[in-house]
Design an enzyme around this catalytic site. Structure first.
Site, short mmCIF file in Angstrom:
data_model
loop_
_atom_site.label_atom_id
_atom_site.label_comp_id
_atom_site.label_asym_id
_atom_site.label_seq_id
_atom_site.Cartn_x
_atom_site.Cartn_y
_atom_site.Cartn_z
N SER A 3 -25.95 33.21 11.54
CA SER A 3 -25.44 32.01 12.20
C SER A 3 -25.00 31.00 11.16
CB SER A 3 -26.53 31.40 13.08
OG SER A 3 -27.53 30.84 12.26
N LYS A 4 -24.47 29.90 11.63
CA LYS A 4 -23.94 28.87 10.71
C LYS A 4 -25.00 28.41 9.72
CE LYS A 4 -23.79 29.03 14.86
NZ LYS A 4 -24.72 29.56 15.54
#
Length: 469
Positions: A239-240
């Site tokens: 994820s980010k």
RNA sequence: GUCCCCUUCGUCUAGCCCGGCCCAGGACACCGCCCUUUCACGGCGGCGACACCGGUUCAAAUCCGGUAGGGGACGCCA
């Protein structure tokens, strides 16, 4: 064209991320290899979350990676009537039923089941209910099988079996009349005659439900291949938090599309000890058989290495055109500013840049003569020596004609032997004068790229500055 | 919690289906040496793994069973 029909079906709720890109790549690769058809379908049944910007972003990402499609993009939102038709068919046949439970009710039951350690599945409260009159809101649920098991042969994971009692009656049509994902995929994959579904691992659990829908509707069931997911360095879903996940962000960080594609194809797939794959090799060698069953961790380091490889071996003219936007970001416009030919600059930097960003940073000095010099590097030499070196070079550069790196190197060697200097004693001062620092391409490359007049100007400038110290 | 899936160097992986060639091969990263006019590139070398426990077998990373760990799904999201 073979009968193989594949599709990539992203939902337009964000940009194209590396996981999706890999799935798309695998589909594309197999389609190319088997001469099949690759279809792009946008899964936008969730009107709330789908956006046009996301659609554009996804298409942009695919194009940048060179993943072209044979059909589409199709939009599920354009097929609502078709889905409606099948919902009614299932309703008429008693294979689906109306459920009048409210969201709150359902949530309560789910929470209760969880707290009691039971599986939080729908309890089938409305299963036997006759259609209610009035305008009571309802959803339509698929009447799943209660006994037995549903299984399929996953081309990557092998045979997977689910007890039917584990699956609840899933909602195929929302109370606002729009169809839901699991229903639409089945219909679309059937309608588009998809023969093999390659998708993310997270869909494994949906597969038996979809199979039941295919069967209820009398559609042939396609083959499935579920690709394990991509994890971040801490082994949780990428994820980010772990850094950039958007394909386009990698372009902006100076990565080449062929490097990202090469990296992605090796993430979860292998062909013996091979690491570097041209587009053609990828197509020729790719197969589902060698896709691993376990998730893999995304490694920026390895991507960097591949990118460095492609920069090193890439065409200088092409790299030059890709580099221009990065130069512009640094306030350099080759049209206006003093500028040696960009491809020449690129050639001197290819071996020492891992990304176009690094290359752009390293290229700045070619356009702008240094205004300050790396003091630490300079401090290694006596002022008198520096002035001697500069004078010596100015003399030669003004009179000799030096057009090749070989000639420049020869000159430097001659100066060394004539003056009794060691190479570093000449090279470093010169490098500092020309580039401002101690890290730069080879002297001869700099001089021939910069040209004699500009090189001379910079050495004179350095001599002036040093004598003023 | 329930179901499904997964488990070889720090990471990506080869080998596993068809046991012996594997005291496990390659790549990234890391460390060292060499090359060298800087930084890099490159070359050479090093470090480093079959999750665990049982079983089958003359022989197991490879077959079987169990345990542990990890991930995923369980939504009127896709």
């Amino acid at each position: 064209m073979s009968n193989l029909r594949l599709r990539f079906a992203p939902s337009p709720t964000g940009y194209l991320h590396v996981g999706g890109a890999r799935t798309a790549l695998f589909n594309w690769l197999l389609a190319k290899k088997e001469n099949g058809t690759f279809i792009l379908r946008i899964e936008d049944t969730d009107l709330e979350r789908s956006t046009e910007e996301s659609v554009d972003a996804i298409l942009e990402g695919m194009k940048w990676l060179g993943l072209d499609w044979d059909e589409g993009p199709y939009f599920q939102s354009a097929n609502f009537e078709l889905y409606r038709k099948y919902v009614n068919q299932l309703l008429d046949e008693g294979k689906a039923y109306r459920c009048y439970c409210t969201t709150e009710e359902l949530e309560r039951k789910r929470a209760l089941a969880m707290s009691e350690g039971r599986k939080p599945k729908y309890d089938g409260a409305c299963r036997g209910l006759p259609p209610q009159g009035g305008d009571l809101p309802y959803v339509v649920r698929f009447r799943g099988e209660e006994e037995g098991a549903t299984s399929f042969d996953d081309l990557i994971k092998g045979k997977i079996t689910f007890p039917n009692e584990e699956m609840d009656d899933l909602i195929i049509c929302r109370s606002d009349g729009t169809p839901t994902y699991n229903f639409c995929v089945a219909i679309d994959d059937a309608a588009m005659k998809i023969t093999l579904v390659i998708r993310g691992d997270d869909h494994v659990n949906n597969t038996p439900r979809q199979i039941q829908i295919y069967k209820a509707l009398g559609f042939p069931v396609p083959a499935f291949a579920h690709v394990p997911m991509i994890l971040g360095s801490d082994k949780t879903r990428l994820s980010k938090r772990h850094g950039a996940t958007s394909v386009m962000a990698y372009r902006d960080m100076g990565f080449l599309p062929e490097a990202l594609a090469n990296y992605l194809v090796r993430l979860g797939w292998s062909h013996g000890d091979d690491e570097i794959f041209s587009r053609e090799e990828m197509i020729r060698k790719f197969d589902l058989k060698n896709v691993g069953r376990s998730p893999s961790v995304f490694s920026m380091e390895k991507l960097l290495w591949l990118n460095a490889h492609y920069i090193k071996t890439g065409d200088a003219e092409r790299l030059a055109s890709l580099l221009i936007p990065f130069l512009a970001e640094r306030g350099i416009s080759p049209d206006k500013d003093f500028s040696p030919p960009i491809p020449d600059i690129v050639r001197t930097l290819q071996e020492r840049s891992r990304t176009l960003v690094e290359m752009a940073d390293a290229a700045i000095f070619y356009f702008k003569a240094p205004e300050i010099y790396d003091e630490e590097a300079l401090s290694k030499f006596e002022k008198k020596h520096l002035l001697n070196v500069y004078s010596e070079l100015i003399g030669h550069l003004e009179s000799d004609s030096l057009f090749t790196t070989v000639a420049v190197d020869l000159l430097l060697k001659e100066i060394c032997s004539a003056k009794g200097w060691k190479m570093p004693q000449v090279g470093q001062p010169l490098r500092i004068a020309l580039s401002g620092g101690a890290h730069a391409p080879a002297i001869a490359d700099i001089i021939t790229t910069l040209g004699i007049p500009e090189s001379l100007r910079r050495i004179k400038l350095a001599k002036e500055k040093v004598s003023g110290l």
